[in-house]
Write a protein that holds these residues in place. Structure first.
Motif, PDB file in Angstrom:
ATOM      1  N   UNK A 174       0.795  -1.215   0.000  1.00 13.01           N
ATOM      2  CA  UNK A 174       0.000   0.000   0.000  1.00 13.01           C
ATOM      3  C   UNK A 174       0.830   1.269   0.000  1.00 13.01           C
ATOM      4  N   UNK A 175       2.150   1.142  -0.103  1.00 14.85           N
ATOM      5  CA  UNK A 175       3.027   2.311  -0.091  1.00 14.85           C
ATOM      6  C   UNK A 175       3.079   2.982  -1.465  1.00 14.85           C
ATOM      7  N   UNK A 176       3.242   4.313  -1.423  1.00 15.44           N
ATOM      8  CA  UNK A 176       3.554   5.046  -2.645  1.00 15.44           C
ATOM      9  C   UNK A 176       5.061   4.968  -2.847  1.00 15.44           C
ATOM     10  N   UNK A 177       5.472   4.405  -3.968  1.00 13.18           N
ATOM     11  CA  UNK A 177       6.898   4.236  -4.265  1.00 13.18           C
ATOM     12  C   UNK A 177       7.261   5.146  -5.434  1.00 13.18           C
ATOM     13  N   UNK A 178       8.219   6.034  -5.202  1.00 11.36           N
ATOM     14  CA  UNK A 178       8.699   6.941  -6.245  1.00 11.36           C
ATOM     15  C   UNK A 178      10.005   6.404  -6.799  1.00 11.36           C
ATOM     16  N   UNK A 179       9.997   6.062  -8.065  1.00 11.24           N
ATOM     17  CA  UNK A 179      11.184   5.548  -8.736  1.00 11.24           C
ATOM     18  C   UNK A 179      11.919   6.733  -9.341  1.00 11.24           C
ATOM     19  N   UNK A 180      13.168   6.908  -8.953  1.00 10.97           N
ATOM     20  CA  UNK A 180      13.932   8.098  -9.340  1.00 10.97           C
ATOM     21  C   UNK A 180      15.200   7.705 -10.075  1.00 10.97           C
ATOM     22  N   UNK A 181      15.399   8.325 -11.237  1.00 12.08           N
ATOM     23  CA  UNK A 181      16.675   8.236 -11.921  1.00 12.08           C
ATOM     24  C   UNK A 181      17.279   9.631 -11.905  1.00 12.08           C
ATOM     25  N   UNK A 182      18.458   9.772 -11.291  1.00 12.20           N
ATOM     26  CA  UNK A 182      19.038  11.099 -11.169  1.00 12.20           C
ATOM     27  C   UNK A 182      20.499  11.060 -10.779  1.00 12.20           C
ATOM     28  N   UNK A 183      21.051  12.252 -10.600  1.00  6.86           N
ATOM     29  CA  UNK A 183      22.456  12.401 -10.220  1.00  6.86           C
ATOM     30  C   UNK A 183      22.562  13.053  -8.842  1.00  6.86           C
ATOM     31  N   UNK A 184      23.342  12.469  -7.980  1.00 11.16           N
ATOM     32  CA  UNK A 184      23.604  13.039  -6.651  1.00 11.16           C
ATOM     33  C   UNK A 184      22.307  13.377  -5.911  1.00 11.16           C
ATOM     34  N   UNK A 185      21.411  12.414  -5.864  1.00 13.17           N
ATOM     35  CA  UNK A 185      20.139  12.640  -5.179  1.00 13.17           C
ATOM     36  C   UNK A 185      20.116  11.876  -3.857  1.00 13.17           C
ATOM     37  N   UNK A 186      19.334  12.382  -2.933  1.00 15.22           N
ATOM     38  CA  UNK A 186      19.169  11.744  -1.627  1.00 15.22           C
ATOM     39  C   UNK A 186      17.762  11.168  -1.538  1.00 15.22           C
ATOM     40  N   UNK A 187      17.670   9.899  -1.221  1.00 18.19           N
ATOM     41  CA  UNK A 187      16.366   9.253  -1.130  1.00 18.19           C
ATOM     42  C   UNK A 187      15.638   9.616   0.148  1.00 18.19           C
ATOM     43  N   UNK A 188      14.422   9.126   0.272  1.00 19.87           N
ATOM     44  CA  UNK A 188      13.636   9.387   1.472  1.00 19.87           C
ATOM     45  C   UNK A 188      12.820   8.153   1.843  1.00 19.87           C
ATOM     46  N   UNK A 189      12.539   8.043   3.115  1.00 24.63           N
ATOM     47  CA  UNK A 189      11.770   6.912   3.653  1.00 24.63           C
ATOM     48  C   UNK A 189      10.720   7.452   4.610  1.00 24.63           C
ATOM     49  N   UNK A 190       9.470   7.159   4.350  1.00 21.23           N
ATOM     50  CA  UNK A 190       8.360   7.479   5.234  1.00 21.23           C
ATOM     51  C   UNK A 190       7.512   6.217   5.369  1.00 21.23           C
ATOM     52  N   UNK A 191       6.678   6.115   6.410  1.00 19.36           N
ATOM     53  CA  UNK A 191       5.890   4.882   6.565  1.00 19.36           C
ATOM     54  C   UNK A 191       5.069   4.520   5.328  1.00 19.36           C
ATOM     55  N   UNK A 192       4.476   5.512   4.671  1.00 20.75           N
ATOM     56  CA  UNK A 192       3.602   5.221   3.544  1.00 20.75           C
ATOM     57  C   UNK A 192       4.128   5.693   2.200  1.00 20.75           C
ATOM     58  N   UNK A 193       5.333   6.214   2.160  1.00 20.59           N
ATOM     59  CA  UNK A 193       5.919   6.635   0.892  1.00 20.59           C
ATOM     60  C   UNK A 193       7.441   6.589   0.985  1.00 20.59           C
ATOM     61  N   UNK A 194       8.046   6.146  -0.088  1.00 26.62           N
ATOM     62  CA  UNK A 194       9.498   6.039  -0.117  1.00 26.62           C
ATOM     63  C   UNK A 194       9.991   6.162  -1.548  1.00 26.62           C
ATOM     64  N   UNK A 195      11.293   6.369  -1.684  1.00 27.75           N
ATOM     65  CA  UNK A 195      11.895   6.477  -3.009  1.00 27.75           C
ATOM     66  C   UNK A 195      12.819   5.296  -3.272  1.00 27.75           C
TER      67      UNK A 195
END
Length: 407
Positions: A174-195
């Motif tokens: 049930x999580x929102x998952x953000x798929x990221x392609x990038x340079x020098x990026x910092x991911x994030x983690x939340x209970x219901x959304x993450x990268x």
């Protein structure tokens, strides 16, 4: 010459740090066929402001298709926007889906599963529409290598693109998952959304745009994913996490007046199509406006604080562009011709009994309707030229920002 260099040095290190160009983010919401409206808006912006670049691009649902095309285009923004419009102008429903036959649906409901050559795909197919035509279309449209969108990597290497983000929903968690392609990026983690940092592929686009029940879930890694708008409570947050200083968001939701909101779209008991339309708007479109208001309120608070008390918070300029006409009601003037099980279902849901078939407008890949959406997007952006120009120059004042957010 020496004085000029000194002046440039002082400007570059004003406030104790070198100045860098602001990161502008483009955020595109969903809307199915209605997302053709976004291409019209972008075409005007590209024509009026050809030097425009968005270093961060984020899309969900049908907006993910638009974003993927823009982010993987290796030409100018103007050329990318023009190609996007042309793709929409030539798109038809057979490029997007293949309806399941009524007989096949009955067989599956009573316990006779699909039997195709590929048992894995056959076992996973649980939608009323077969998205294989869309998969084929995306492979024809984008330059791919083993399904990867190679244009995104090229633009990242060129340096004008910082990150491209596509949003999905993990059906198991049930999580929102953000798929990221990038340079020098910092991911994030939340209970219901993450990268998740990754190389974006056609499967990520298909998953983000897989409307629940209509399209089957898409297998990525060890999970099954669908439309990213299902549980998306903070649609602007991925771009903020990625470092956006300015966000241009294009919604397909029409901002109704009080009189329009009070006017009923049906007479008597509401048909299922009307109820589904309300649910569709609430899930996929309304949350952007709610998040925009939240960001505007945070901006107001941050701007009123001295810099040393902001604790890392910064104001983020936001411009939300919306259609000047109700795209759902507009769809009622165009025929929806869908065969098979979905066609049978739509007729039984009372689609003809509502003046605003919002749910079905997402599947209305009618060329006349799409052309009208593109034209409306261009006209609406033209009407907002001054605000767009101020936004791109970083000069949109607080009152303009608030008015455009609260429409």
């Amino acid at each position: 010459m020496l004085d000029a260099l000194k002046q440039l040095f002082r400007q570059a290190f004003a406030n104790g740090r070198p100045e860098t160009p602001p990161d502008q983010a483009l955020v595109l919401s969903g809307g199915g066929a209605r997302s053709a409206y976004q291409s019209g808006v972008l075409q005007y912006i590209a024509q009026a402001f050809p030097e425009t670049r968005f270093s961060i691009m984020q899309g969900v649902s049908a907006g993910a298709i638009n974003i993927a095309q823009l982010a993987s285009h290796t030409g100018t923004f103007r050329a990318a926007a023009s190609d996007l419009v042309q793709h929409w102008r030539h798109l038809c429903d057979r490029d997007v889906f293949e309806p399941e036959s009524s007989l096949s649906l009955v067989r599956r409901v009573i316990g006779q599963p699909w039997r195709d050559e590929d048992e894995v795909i056959a076992g996973a197919r649980q939608g009323l529409l077969d998205p294989e035509p869309l998969r084929d279309y995306l492979h024809r449209t984008f330059e791919t290598r083993e399904s990867e969108l190679v244009g995104i990597r090229k633009n990242l290497e060129q340096g004008w693109l910082k990150a491209c983000a596509l949003l999905t929903t993990n059906y198991a968690t049930g999580q929102t998952v953000t798929w990221v392609e990038g340079c020098d990026i910092t991911g994030w983690e939340r209970p219901n959304r993450r990268s998740v940092s990754t190389r974006l592929t056609v499967n990520h686009i298909l998953a983000s745009s897989a409307l629940p029940l209509l399209f089957p879930a898409v297998n990525i890694g060890d999970g099954w994913y669908g439309d990213g708008g299902i549980r998306l409570t903070a649609p602007l947050s991925p771009s903020i996490h990625l470092g956006a200083d300015r966000i241009l968001a294009i919604s397909t939701r029409y901002p109704r007046s009080r009189a329009e909101a009070d006017a009923p779209a049906t007479v008597g008991y509401p048909p299922a199509a009307q109820i589904m339309g309300i649910l569709t708007n609430a899930i996929f479109l309304d949350v952007l406006d709610q998040d925009a208001r939240t960001l505007e309120q945070i901006n107001r608070l941050v701007r009123n604080l001295p810099r040393h008390k902001r604790n890392g918070f910064r104001p983020i300029q936001l411009l939300v562009l919306r259609p000047s006409e109700d795209l759902g009601r507009m769809a009622a003037h165009y025929p929806l011709q869908i065969d098979g099980a979905l066609g049978l279902l739509t007729r039984g849901l009372g689609t003809d009994e509502t003046e605003s078939p919002d749910w079905l407008s997402m599947l209305l890949f009618n060329q006349d309707y799409i052309t009208r959406l593109i034209e409306l997007g261009w006209d609406d952006a033209h009407q907002k030229r001054d605000q767009i120009e101020a936004f791109l120059a970083g000069e949109l004042d607080e009152d303009e920002e608030r008015a455009l957010v609260e429409q």
